[in-house]
Design a protein around this motif. Sequence first.
Motif, PDB file in Angstrom:
ATOM      1  N   PHE A 251       0.855  -1.259  -0.079  1.00  0.00           N
ATOM      2  CA  PHE A 251      -0.043   0.079   0.127  1.00  0.00           C
ATOM      3  C   PHE A 251       1.029   1.146   0.043  1.00  0.00           C
ATOM      4  O   PHE A 251       1.901   1.275   0.405  1.00  0.00           O
ATOM      5  CB  PHE A 251      -0.934   0.101   1.156  1.00  0.00           C
ATOM      6  N   THR A 252       0.225   2.478  -0.551  1.00  0.00           N
ATOM      7  CA  THR A 252       0.907   3.550  -0.755  1.00  0.00           C
ATOM      8  C   THR A 252      -0.288   4.663  -0.032  1.00  0.00           C
ATOM      9  O   THR A 252      -1.429   4.633  -0.467  1.00  0.00           O
ATOM     10  CB  THR A 252       1.049   4.312  -2.007  1.00  0.00           C
ATOM     11  N   PRO A 253       0.142   5.486   1.034  1.00  0.00           N
ATOM     12  CA  PRO A 253      -0.848   6.588   1.436  1.00  0.00           C
ATOM     13  C   PRO A 253      -1.079   7.416   0.304  1.00  0.00           C
ATOM     14  O   PRO A 253      -0.044   7.853  -0.144  1.00  0.00           O
ATOM     15  CB  PRO A 253       0.046   7.028   2.738  1.00  0.00           C
ATOM     16  N   VAL A 254      -2.082   7.910   0.281  1.00  0.00           N
ATOM     17  CA  VAL A 254      -2.324   8.889  -0.883  1.00  0.00           C
ATOM     18  C   VAL A 254      -3.223   9.989  -0.506  1.00  0.00           C
ATOM     19  O   VAL A 254      -3.204  11.276  -1.076  1.00  0.00           O
ATOM     20  CB  VAL A 254      -3.056   8.361  -2.109  1.00  0.00           C
ATOM     21  N   THR A 255      -4.078   9.943   0.549  1.00  0.00           N
ATOM     22  CA  THR A 255      -4.629  11.329   0.857  1.00  0.00           C
ATOM     23  C   THR A 255      -3.942  11.947   1.993  1.00  0.00           C
ATOM     24  O   THR A 255      -2.863  11.371   2.532  1.00  0.00           O
ATOM     25  CB  THR A 255      -6.078  10.732   1.942  1.00  0.00           C
ATOM     26  N   SER A 256      -3.983  13.001   2.296  1.00  0.00           N
ATOM     27  CA  SER A 256      -3.161  13.972   3.079  1.00  0.00           C
ATOM     28  C   SER A 256      -3.290  13.152   4.610  1.00  0.00           C
ATOM     29  O   SER A 256      -1.999  13.229   5.078  1.00  0.00           O
ATOM     30  CB  SER A 256      -3.618  15.575   3.105  1.00  0.00           C
ATOM     31  N   ALA A 257      -4.291  12.857   5.084  1.00  0.00           N
ATOM     32  CA  ALA A 257      -4.165  12.255   6.172  1.00  0.00           C
ATOM     33  C   ALA A 257      -3.519  11.106   6.311  1.00  0.00           C
ATOM     34  O   ALA A 257      -2.741  10.861   7.422  1.00  0.00           O
ATOM     35  CB  ALA A 257      -5.886  12.128   6.959  1.00  0.00           C
TER      36      ALA A 257
END
Length: 136
Positions: free
Chosen positions: A119-125
Amino acid sequence: MDFVSIRIITGDVARLVDFYERATGVAANRATEDFAELRTASAALAIAGTRTVPLFAPGAARPADNHSVIIEFLVDDVDRVHRNLSVFVEDFVQAPTTMPWGNRSLLLRDPDGNLVNFFTPVTSAAVAKFAARATS
């Protein structure tokens, strides 16, 4: 307390180590033919053969019998990882999808049937959550 590793029990250590080395790009440290570890900055994925189980408790673990755990790897670009894995992964459960909690996730099964999430974080949060973890 510090979480250091998760161990997969398998009937074929060499096959599973090869899969995870190819999938992660991390070289395994092979201690014996029955045990290897892939170390990352935050933890290790240990892979052990069935002959190691009696050292803990006979019958306590069975290979290829996981129905509740997902092994997760944080990556820079999950879509690129998906393209790279498409060459040899046989069982994709879900193509890269942006999840409600802000990670873009790729779910697949390893050769023993264990669920693996890249997985890759994509939202600012989500980005902020993992950035804070890297600095702590």
